[in-house]
Design an enzyme around this catalytic site. Structure first.
Site, PDB file in Angstrom:
ATOM      1  N   HIS A 266       0.858  -1.137   0.072  1.00 47.77           N
ATOM      2  CA  HIS A 266       0.041  -0.107   0.046  1.00 47.77           C
ATOM      3  C   HIS A 266       0.952   1.388  -0.076  1.00 47.77           C
ATOM      4  CE1 HIS A 266      -3.520   2.663   0.604  1.00 47.77           C
ATOM      5  NE2 HIS A 266      -3.637   2.145   1.769  1.00 47.77           N
ATOM      6  N   HIS A 305      -2.212  -2.211  -9.733  1.00 50.45           N
ATOM      7  CA  HIS A 305      -3.153  -1.873  -8.788  1.00 50.45           C
ATOM      8  C   HIS A 305      -4.450  -2.788  -8.849  1.00 50.45           C
ATOM      9  CE1 HIS A 305      -5.852   1.096  -6.822  1.00 50.45           C
ATOM     10  NE2 HIS A 305      -4.551   1.715  -6.315  1.00 50.45           N
ATOM     11  N   ASP A 361       2.907   5.381  -6.867  1.00 52.87           N
ATOM     12  CA  ASP A 361       4.047   5.206  -6.004  1.00 52.87           C
ATOM     13  C   ASP A 361       5.329   5.001  -6.940  1.00 52.87           C
ATOM     14  OD1 ASP A 361       3.108   5.671  -3.528  1.00 52.87           O
ATOM     15  OD2 ASP A 361       2.352   3.748  -3.400  1.00 52.87           O
TER      16      ASP A 361
HETATM   17  N1  CMC Z   1       5.019  -6.853  -9.883  1.00 54.15           N
HETATM   18  C1  CMC Z   1       5.016  -8.184 -10.645  1.00 54.15           C
HETATM   19  N2  CMC Z   1       3.750  -8.984 -10.846  1.00 54.15           N
HETATM   20  C2  CMC Z   1       2.502  -8.283 -10.412  1.00 54.15           C
HETATM   21  C3  CMC Z   1       2.565  -6.951  -9.794  1.00 54.15           C
HETATM   22  C4  CMC Z   1       3.845  -6.316  -9.699  1.00 54.15           C
HETATM   23  N3  CMC Z   1       4.060  -5.112  -8.932  1.00 54.15           N
HETATM   24  N4  CMC Z   1       1.467  -6.943  -9.353  1.00 54.15           N
HETATM   25  C5  CMC Z   1       0.513  -7.539  -9.756  1.00 54.15           C
HETATM   26  N5  CMC Z   1       1.234  -8.542 -10.306  1.00 54.15           N
HETATM   27  C6  CMC Z   1       0.758  -9.907 -10.674  1.00 54.15           C
HETATM   28  C7  CMC Z   1       0.522 -10.748  -9.828  1.00 54.15           C
HETATM   29  O1  CMC Z   1       1.582 -11.629  -9.510  1.00 54.15           O
HETATM   30  C8  CMC Z   1      -0.605 -11.638 -10.447  1.00 54.15           C
HETATM   31  O2  CMC Z   1      -0.189 -12.546 -11.411  1.00 54.15           O
HETATM   32  P1  CMC Z   1      -0.798 -13.938 -11.655  1.00 54.15           P
HETATM   33  O3  CMC Z   1      -2.141 -13.637 -12.519  1.00 54.15           O
HETATM   34  O4  CMC Z   1       0.008 -14.655 -12.616  1.00 54.15           O
HETATM   35  O5  CMC Z   1      -0.917 -14.660 -10.322  1.00 54.15           O
HETATM   36  C9  CMC Z   1      -1.255 -10.474 -11.339  1.00 54.15           C
HETATM   37  O6  CMC Z   1      -0.493  -9.569 -11.594  1.00 54.15           O
HETATM   38  C10 CMC Z   1      -2.781  -9.869 -10.559  1.00 54.15           C
HETATM   39  O7  CMC Z   1      -1.904  -9.537  -9.350  1.00 54.15           O
HETATM   40  P2  CMC Z   1      -2.627  -9.443  -7.995  1.00 54.15           P
HETATM   41  O8  CMC Z   1      -1.640  -9.836  -6.857  1.00 54.15           O
HETATM   42  O9  CMC Z   1      -4.009 -10.474  -8.061  1.00 54.15           O
HETATM   43  O10 CMC Z   1      -3.608  -8.144  -7.908  1.00 54.15           O
HETATM   44  P3  CMC Z   1      -4.026  -7.387  -6.484  1.00 54.15           P
HETATM   45  O11 CMC Z   1      -4.967  -6.582  -6.845  1.00 54.15           O
HETATM   46  O12 CMC Z   1      -4.224  -8.320  -5.445  1.00 54.15           O
HETATM   47  O13 CMC Z   1      -2.702  -6.506  -5.966  1.00 54.15           O
HETATM   48  C11 CMC Z   1      -1.254  -4.425  -5.584  1.00 54.15           C
HETATM   49  C12 CMC Z   1      -2.557  -5.032  -6.199  1.00 54.15           C
HETATM   50  C13 CMC Z   1      -1.068  -3.246  -5.779  1.00 54.15           C
HETATM   51  C14 CMC Z   1      -1.062  -5.156  -4.334  1.00 54.15           C
HETATM   52  C15 CMC Z   1      -0.129  -5.321  -6.531  1.00 54.15           C
HETATM   53  O14 CMC Z   1      -0.285  -4.976  -7.908  1.00 54.15           O
HETATM   54  C16 CMC Z   1       1.448  -5.118  -5.927  1.00 54.15           C
HETATM   55  O15 CMC Z   1       1.901  -5.742  -5.139  1.00 54.15           O
HETATM   56  N6  CMC Z   1       1.920  -4.038  -6.557  1.00 54.15           N
HETATM   57  C17 CMC Z   1       3.399  -3.582  -5.937  1.00 54.15           C
HETATM   58  C18 CMC Z   1       3.151  -2.772  -4.718  1.00 54.15           C
HETATM   59  C19 CMC Z   1       2.480  -1.704  -5.365  1.00 54.15           C
HETATM   60  O16 CMC Z   1       3.195  -0.963  -6.049  1.00 54.15           O
HETATM   61  N7  CMC Z   1       1.654  -1.052  -4.119  1.00 54.15           N
HETATM   62  C20 CMC Z   1       1.147   0.421  -4.267  1.00 54.15           C
HETATM   63  C21 CMC Z   1      -0.272   0.415  -4.884  1.00 54.15           C
HETATM   64  S1  CMC Z   1      -0.743   1.939  -5.276  1.00 54.15           S
HETATM   65  C22 CMC Z   1      -0.602   2.909  -3.940  1.00 54.15           C
HETATM   66  C23 CMC Z   1      -1.819   2.904  -2.851  1.00 54.15           C
HETATM   67  O17 CMC Z   1      -2.816   3.235  -3.255  1.00 54.15           O
HETATM   68  O18 CMC Z   1      -1.440   2.049  -2.004  1.00 54.15           O
END
Ligand code: CMC
Length: 426
Positions: A266, A305, A361
């Site tokens: 986050h 996201h 971010d």
């Molecule tokens: N790098 C590599 N792979 C990713 C990433 C990433 N940053 N984000 C998502 N994926 C992949 C994930 O592994 C999954 O792959 P698969 O379908 O093969 O299993 C797919 O994309 C879908 O991801 P998810 O984890 O189901 O998506 P989510 O909605 O649960 O997670 C997130 C959203 C923001 C937690 C995630 O994208 C992430 O960890 N990003 C990196 C951390 C980040 O930048 N966070 C800041 C968010 S914006 C500021 C805020 O409001 O907090």
């Protein structure tokens, strides 16, 4: 004529149910009537991480994740970042309308006249280790404020709530800046009411340093605070509402929301991005880093996201603001790596297939770093901006007659009943 209902057939007993649809949503509680026998609890919906569950009705922030649209109270984020300021946006989020001049002056005055942090808070700050993480100290200090304002728990009193909203907006930046000064062995700088909200924050950190208080930098800080101010039912806003639903004082709820923000998935992502860019070091390392991402060994921080499946509109605004900061500070050497990383990632199948784009971010940390702000302070800056959003969500929660204490259900997967065994027999 088409009906606004959903017809469900329970094939276990061949029974049909008709359920109302409102805003393309069904009420989860309507599922409870679906049961095989009368003494059953009834059907629930299972939604780990709330990926497809609306927990409230809200008029604060609108996001269209497919089109990359973000609006506060109907106003596009791009217009607010360009033309408004953090205090005005706070008022908009919390009270629903842009203030006229008179209303704005009153709001500003009310915030400024509540900017004296209780004196003992300064002793608490002195007690923190200088190398403590500033988010840990902010979370503790906001919670500590509740002990100085015990009337804050009267949350049915609108006047009291307004007072505590003003105190939180005024004092969160002071707590952050005071700990920063303590961590650097510097004397604390009191707030200065002749300065804007963003300039005051920078001044409390950098004590009149002209380069660090350059108008371009103040303007960029103001924009960053606006861009972070709210984002509908994200992890920390949901925590604000969940904790708020048990009706404690708002300081305790904001402290809990800040704890949710701290994590690297986050608000902590801005700090993690800088660490990641620092580890990559040179453009030659980008390929091997992206291979690791695609092998799921690491994440590309600042990408992806839950809601946006297009470019995060906040990231676009931040990229624009970066230029005016770099014009004063010189380009951040990590910017080239970030730009190349983005451009390569956006052309690769792994990221295209998963709709992974830079989020707010990805670039914010580069600006903060160029402003001379230490990496550990980045999430604190996010929290300062987001305080207005948390309070807006809290105020809306309190006025929503449909809301009760938040209390999700579970699917129990543990043991059935079993007898206690004395420790000597285990
Ligand atoms: N790098 C590599 N792979 C990713 C990433 C990433 N940053 N984000 C998502 N994926 C992949 C994930 O592994 C999954 O792959 P698969 O379908 O093969 O299993 C797919 O994309 C879908 O991801 P998810 O984890 O189901 O998506 P989510 O909605 O649960 O997670 C997130 C959203 C923001 C937690 C995630 O994208 C992430 O960890 N990003 C990196 C951390 C980040 O930048 N966070 C800041 C968010 S914006 C500021 C805020 O409001 O907090």
């Amino acid at each position: 004529m088409a009906k606004n209902t959903l017809t469900l057939i329970d094939n276990r007993v061949d029974k049909t149910y008709e359920i109302e649809i409102e805003s393309a949503t069904i009420r989860a509680k309507d599922l409870r009537q679906i049961k095989v026998t009368e003494d059953e609890f009834g059907m629930m919906s299972y939604d780990p991480s709330f990926e497809n569950t609306a927990s409230c009705k809200s008029g604060i922030t609108f996001i269209d994740g497919d089109k990359g649209i973000l609006r506060y109270r109907g106003y596009p984020i791009e217009q607010l970042a360009e033309s408004s300021n953090q205090l005005e946006v706070s008022k908009l989020l919390i009270d629903g309308e842009l203030p006229n001049e008179k209303e704005f002056r009153k709001w500003q005055l009310d915030i400024q006249s509540n900017n004296a942090v209780p004196e003992p808070i300064k002793d608490i700050i002195q007690a923190f280790p200088k190398n403590a993480h500033p988010m840990g100290t902010l979370i503790s200090l906001v919670a500590a404020l509740s002990t100085f304002y015990p009337e804050a728990k009267n949350i049915t009193n609108d006047k009291e709530n307004y007072l505590n909203i003003c105190r939180l907006i005024a004092q969160v930046p002071i707590l952050a800046a005071h700990f920063y000064r303590h961590s650097q062995n510097l004397t604390l700088i009191p707030p200065d009411n002749s300065l804007s909200y963003a300039e005051n924050l920078l001044n409390m950190m950098f004590d009149g340093d002209e380069k660090k208080l350059h108008p371009n930098i103040v303007d960029a800080m103001d924009k960053l605070l606006i861009l972070h101010a709210d984002h509908e039912q994200n992890c920390s806003a949901s925590v604000m509402r969940n904790v708020g639903s048990s009706e404690p004082d708002p300081y305790s709820s904001v402290s809990a929301a800040a704890s949710a923000l701290y994590g690297p998935l986050h608000g902590g992502a801005n700090e993690a991005v800088l660490e990641m860019l620092g580890d990559i070091q040179t453009a030659d390392d980008i390929r091997s880093f992206l291979d690791k991402v695609q092998n799921k060994e690491v994440k590309l921080m600042g990408f992806g996201h839950r809601v946006y499946k297009a470019y995060d509109p906040r990231a676009k605004c931040i990229k624009k603001a970066a230029d005016s900061v770099f014009a004063i500070t010189g380009t951040n050497p990590l910017l080239d790596i970030a730009l190349q990383l983005e451009s390569i990632a956006l052309s690769e199948e792994y990221f295209i297939a998963r709709n992974l784009y830079p989020n707010v971010d990805f670039y914010s940390g580069l600006i903060y770093q160029s402003m001379g702000i230490p990496t550990e302070m980045f999430t604190v800056l996010f929290a300062i901006g987001r305080t207005a959003g948390w309070l807006a969500q809290w105020k809306e929660l309190l006025s929503d007659d449909e809301q009760k204490i938040a209390r999700p259900r579970q699917i129990y997967t543990g043991y059935g009943s079993r007898n206690y065994i004395d420790v000597s027999k285990r």
